[in-house]
Motif scaffolding. Structure first.
Motif, mmCIF file in Angstrom:
data_model
loop_
_atom_site.group_PDB
_atom_site.id
_atom_site.type_symbol
_atom_site.label_atom_id
_atom_site.label_comp_id
_atom_site.label_asym_id
_atom_site.label_seq_id
_atom_site.Cartn_x
_atom_site.Cartn_y
_atom_site.Cartn_z
ATOM 1 N N GLY A 199 6.233 -11.999 -11.395
ATOM 2 C CA GLY A 199 7.130 -12.261 -12.506
ATOM 3 C C GLY A 199 6.658 -11.612 -13.785
ATOM 4 O O GLY A 199 5.454 -11.391 -13.990
ATOM 5 N N GLY A 200 7.618 -11.280 -14.642
ATOM 6 C CA GLY A 200 7.298 -10.752 -15.957
ATOM 7 C C GLY A 200 6.703 -11.832 -16.846
ATOM 8 O O GLY A 200 7.066 -13.012 -16.746
ATOM 9 N N THR A 201 5.794 -11.433 -17.723
ATOM 10 C CA THR A 201 5.121 -12.386 -18.605
ATOM 11 C C THR A 201 4.960 -11.802 -19.995
ATOM 12 O O THR A 201 4.892 -10.586 -20.177
ATOM 13 C CB THR A 201 3.716 -12.744 -18.073
ATOM 14 N N ASP B 178 -3.186 -9.659 -29.944
ATOM 15 C CA ASP B 178 -1.946 -8.947 -29.663
ATOM 16 C C ASP B 178 -1.132 -9.700 -28.608
ATOM 17 O O ASP B 178 -1.689 -10.337 -27.704
ATOM 18 C CB ASP B 178 -2.235 -7.540 -29.123
ATOM 19 N N HIS B 179 0.190 -9.604 -28.723
ATOM 20 C CA HIS B 179 1.082 -10.098 -27.676
ATOM 21 C C HIS B 179 1.619 -8.901 -26.912
ATOM 22 O O HIS B 179 2.020 -7.893 -27.516
ATOM 23 C CB HIS B 179 2.235 -10.910 -28.271
ATOM 24 N N ARG C 99 -3.816 -14.525 -21.807
ATOM 25 C CA ARG C 99 -3.353 -15.906 -21.640
ATOM 26 C C ARG C 99 -1.843 -15.845 -21.577
ATOM 27 O O ARG C 99 -1.199 -15.363 -22.503
ATOM 28 C CB ARG C 99 -3.792 -16.773 -22.826
ATOM 29 N N THR C 100 -1.262 -16.327 -20.492
ATOM 30 C CA THR C 100 0.186 -16.279 -20.361
ATOM 31 C C THR C 100 0.836 -17.260 -21.332
ATOM 32 O O THR C 100 0.519 -18.446 -21.340
ATOM 33 C CB THR C 100 0.623 -16.607 -18.925
ATOM 34 N N VAL C 101 1.744 -16.733 -22.139
ATOM 35 C CA VAL C 101 2.485 -17.551 -23.096
ATOM 36 C C VAL C 101 3.840 -17.929 -22.515
ATOM 37 O O VAL C 101 4.241 -19.098 -22.540
ATOM 38 C CB VAL C 101 2.655 -16.794 -24.433
ATOM 39 N N TYR C 102 4.553 -16.944 -21.990
ATOM 40 C CA TYR C 102 5.852 -17.169 -21.353
ATOM 41 C C TYR C 102 5.880 -16.468 -20.001
ATOM 42 O O TYR C 102 5.385 -15.349 -19.847
ATOM 43 C CB TYR C 102 7.008 -16.609 -22.195
#
Length: 340
Positions: A76-78, A94-95, A44-47
């Protein structure tokens, strides 16, 4: 699991820009997510990170990387949260740092992500000061710029994630940092927030004179990430043996002035007469030899306050196109992130 999402919202390249991007160059889609296979994770994309280099990938112009095709997900980076894992080293919750692009969820290969430690620094910093922008500043400045104690380092777009790190790392190494930014607020932040020795507003009608006053001993390192009229003002002030790391030319990304060639002979004469070192670079070329040291040093500097950062966060994936367009116009202040 039943409560996991089965679809992802994503933003794709709808058409190639002619000049500055417009909202019509982007299209939002909802697609089915694939099943998580062996070695993969569901994120799940957080940022989501928004960065100037993405403009180049929207074009077919020759570059260091292949362009996006029309219909491709914007890259893009996530930072993502693991919702499901079939990778032995990654657990639910985990992030991780990934390159999932402009989408709400993604299934990715677990070997292509890096697990983050939220206790070391906020996870958002993996996209900014402790991520690609920070490493761009660290590697380009230290490997190519090689600032020495007492020298003068000048950087444009100095309140951005790369420029602000360049100036602060220069000061950590004992050099004098001069930042160029747009507007009094950003110039004030360079002095009061980021600890630069001097700040110059490139929108000032007397910009060239103000810059010359800020560098009475000339410029030993110019970290180039803008180009345009800023670079033109810097060039006459370069000292003998000055070094110029070039990581970007944001003033030209929308096609302005790309065909001008009449200034080249004069610039080459300057390179020769002042024995300048000019080198373009892409940060990933330095990853094998410098990235571990960067993470160790920069994380410690962030913790002790010597390396400060600012984040400009907008909410909602649907906000990404307008935020990206604004970034190319200089409307953001700090590392631009979308909180998805």
């Amino acid at each position: 699991m039943a409560d996991h999402p089965t679809t992802s919202t994503r933003i794709v390249l709808a058409s190639r820009p002619d000049g500055a991007p417009t909202p019509e160059n982007f299209r939002t889609e909802v697609v089915d997510l694939p099943t998580v296979g062996d070695g993969q994770v569901l994120l799940r994309t957080v940022y989501l990170s928004l960065d100037p280099y993405m403009r180049g990938r929207m074009s077919t112009a020759r570059s260091y990387a292949a362009p996006l095709e029309v219909g491709d997900v914007m890259m893009g980076g996530t930072v993502g949260e693991v919702l499901e894992s079939r990778h032995p080293d990654l657990a639910v919750g985990d992030h991780v740092l990934a390159g999932a692009g402009w989408q709400s969820h993604a299934v990715v290969d677990g070997t292509h992500v890096r697990r983050l430690d939220p206790s070391a620094a906020p996870v958002s910093t993996a996209l900014g000061v402790l991520g690609m922008p920070g490493f761009t500043a660290y590697s380009g400045l230290l490997r190519i710029g090689q600032p020495k104690a007492g020298e003068t380092v000048v950087v444009a777009a100095a309140t951005g994630p790369v420029g602000s790190a360049v100036g602060q790392i220069a000061r950590i190494r004992g050099a004098r940092a001069v930042g160029i930014a747009g507007g009094p607020e950003k110039c004030r932040a360079l002095l009061e927030e980021f600890g630069f020795d001097a700040a110059v507003d490139h929108r000032d009608p007397d910009f060239r004179a103000r810059l010359a006053e800020a560098v009475p001993d000339g410029i030993d390192v110019y970290f180039e990430n803008v180009g345009g009229h800023v670079a033109e003002a810097v060039m006459p002030l370069l000292n003998l043996y000055a070094r110029i790391p070039v990581c970007g030319l944001v003033a030209q990304y929308n096609g302005a002035d790309l065909e001008r060639r009449d200034r080249l002979p004069g610039f080459l004469s300057l390179v020769l007469s002042r024995s300048l070192t000019l080198r373009g670079f892409i940060q990933n070329e330095f990853v094998p030899e410098m990235h571990d040291d960067f993470l160790d040093e920069a994380t410690a500097w962030v913790r002790d306050g010597r390396l400060r950062y600012r984040e400009d966060v907008v909410d909602g994936l649907e906000s990404a196109p307008e935020a990206f367009i604004g970034m190319l116009e200089g409307r953001n202040f700090g590392k631009l992130l979308v909180r998805v």
